[in-house]
Design an enzyme around this catalytic site. Sequence first.
Site, PDB file in Angstrom:
ATOM      1  N   HIS A   1      12.124  79.544  21.828  1.00 35.03           N
ATOM      2  CA  HIS A   1      12.190  78.122  21.468  1.00 35.03           C
ATOM      3  C   HIS A   1      11.927  78.118  19.971  1.00 35.03           C
ATOM      4  CE1 HIS A   1      11.599  73.700  22.296  1.00 35.03           C
ATOM      5  NE2 HIS A   1      11.209  73.814  21.032  1.00 35.03           N
TER       6      HIS A   1
ATOM      7  N   HIS B   1      10.798  78.142  16.341  1.00 32.62           N
ATOM      8  CA  HIS B   1       9.493  77.871  15.722  1.00 32.62           C
ATOM      9  C   HIS B   1       9.472  78.449  14.320  1.00 32.62           C
ATOM     10  CE1 HIS B   1       9.304  81.565  18.085  1.00 32.62           C
ATOM     11  NE2 HIS B   1       8.528  82.059  17.135  1.00 32.62           N
TER      12      HIS B   1
ATOM     13  N   ASP C   1      -1.032  79.813  16.312  1.00 29.50           N
ATOM     14  CA  ASP C   1      -0.611  81.069  16.940  1.00 29.50           C
ATOM     15  C   ASP C   1      -1.877  81.746  17.515  1.00 29.50           C
ATOM     16  OD1 ASP C   1       2.050  83.171  16.178  1.00 29.50           O
ATOM     17  OD2 ASP C   1       0.289  83.909  17.232  1.00 29.50           O
TER      18      ASP C   1
HETATM   19  P1  5GP Z   1       8.444  85.185  17.129  1.00 30.90           P
HETATM   20  O1  5GP Z   1       9.196  84.739  18.364  1.00 30.90           O
HETATM   21  O2  5GP Z   1       8.750  84.330  15.933  1.00 30.90           O
HETATM   22  O3  5GP Z   1       8.627  86.640  16.833  1.00 30.90           O
HETATM   23  O4  5GP Z   1       6.911  85.033  17.370  1.00 30.90           O
HETATM   24  C1  5GP Z   1       6.300  84.457  18.496  1.00 30.90           C
HETATM   25  C2  5GP Z   1       4.864  84.132  18.118  1.00 30.90           C
HETATM   26  O5  5GP Z   1       4.266  83.477  19.210  1.00 30.90           O
HETATM   27  C3  5GP Z   1       3.988  85.341  17.776  1.00 30.90           C
HETATM   28  O6  5GP Z   1       3.451  85.159  16.473  1.00 30.90           O
HETATM   29  C4  5GP Z   1       2.918  85.341  18.849  1.00 30.90           C
HETATM   30  O7  5GP Z   1       1.662  85.735  18.347  1.00 30.90           O
HETATM   31  C5  5GP Z   1       2.920  83.911  19.316  1.00 30.90           C
HETATM   32  N1  5GP Z   1       2.562  83.690  20.709  1.00 30.90           N
HETATM   33  C6  5GP Z   1       2.976  84.424  21.771  1.00 30.90           C
HETATM   34  N2  5GP Z   1       2.485  83.896  22.918  1.00 30.90           N
HETATM   35  C7  5GP Z   1       1.763  82.800  22.558  1.00 30.90           C
HETATM   36  C8  5GP Z   1       1.034  81.822  23.322  1.00 30.90           C
HETATM   37  O8  5GP Z   1       0.937  81.853  24.546  1.00 30.90           O
HETATM   38  N3  5GP Z   1       0.434  80.832  22.605  1.00 30.90           N
HETATM   39  C9  5GP Z   1       0.512  80.751  21.245  1.00 30.90           C
HETATM   40  N4  5GP Z   1      -0.119  79.739  20.648  1.00 30.90           N
HETATM   41  N5  5GP Z   1       1.191  81.652  20.511  1.00 30.90           N
HETATM   42  C10 5GP Z   1       1.820  82.663  21.158  1.00 30.90           C
END
Ligand code: 5GP
Length: 142
Positions: free
Chosen positions: A101, A103, A34
């Site tokens: 997507h 995760h 992340d």
């Molecule tokens: P969620 O959808 O489970 O709330 O979290 C999405 C996660 O993706 C967050 O922890 C955020 O920090 C991470 N994230 C957002 N954009 C990117 C990116 O471009 N690259 C990576 N590696 N992580 C990302």
Amino acid sequence: MPSYDSNNIFAKILRGELPCYRVYEDDKAFAFLDIMPRAPGHTLVLPKAPARNILDITPDDLAHVAKVAQKIAQAAIKAFGADGITVQQFNEGAGGQVVFHLHVHIVPRKAGIPMKPPASAKEKPEVLAEQAKALAAAIAAG
Ligand code: 5GP
């Protein structure tokens, strides 16, 4: 529920259109760091199949993601000297999901140190590169 959108940022990472700090890959799953970690070594585990979240993924793909999540959690304990692991997985906006997507978050934890809030700060590229190397090596070592 909305359907899968193949333009989401993780789909682009899976297709190699955007960079990431990869730690693991097999035929059905992919894992990378992340970029805004809630603790050092925060890793995301994804199915390669185009699933939006737990509501549309196939049971087999979900089971495989769970197996890979366990493998990464075990390796993260070694790679980062963690005392514990927090596993999180959010579904739809109302459930806290931001990227659509599926995760699973694997967050290595040290005793007494709280997780940072979500998306609080981008980690430095050199730190992420070093952590990805250490975690990939621990995963490969089994
Ligand atoms: P969620 O959808 O489970 O709330 O979290 C999405 C996660 O993706 C967050 O922890 C955020 O920090 C991470 N994230 C957002 N954009 C990117 C990116 O471009 N690259 C990576 N590696 N992580 C990302």
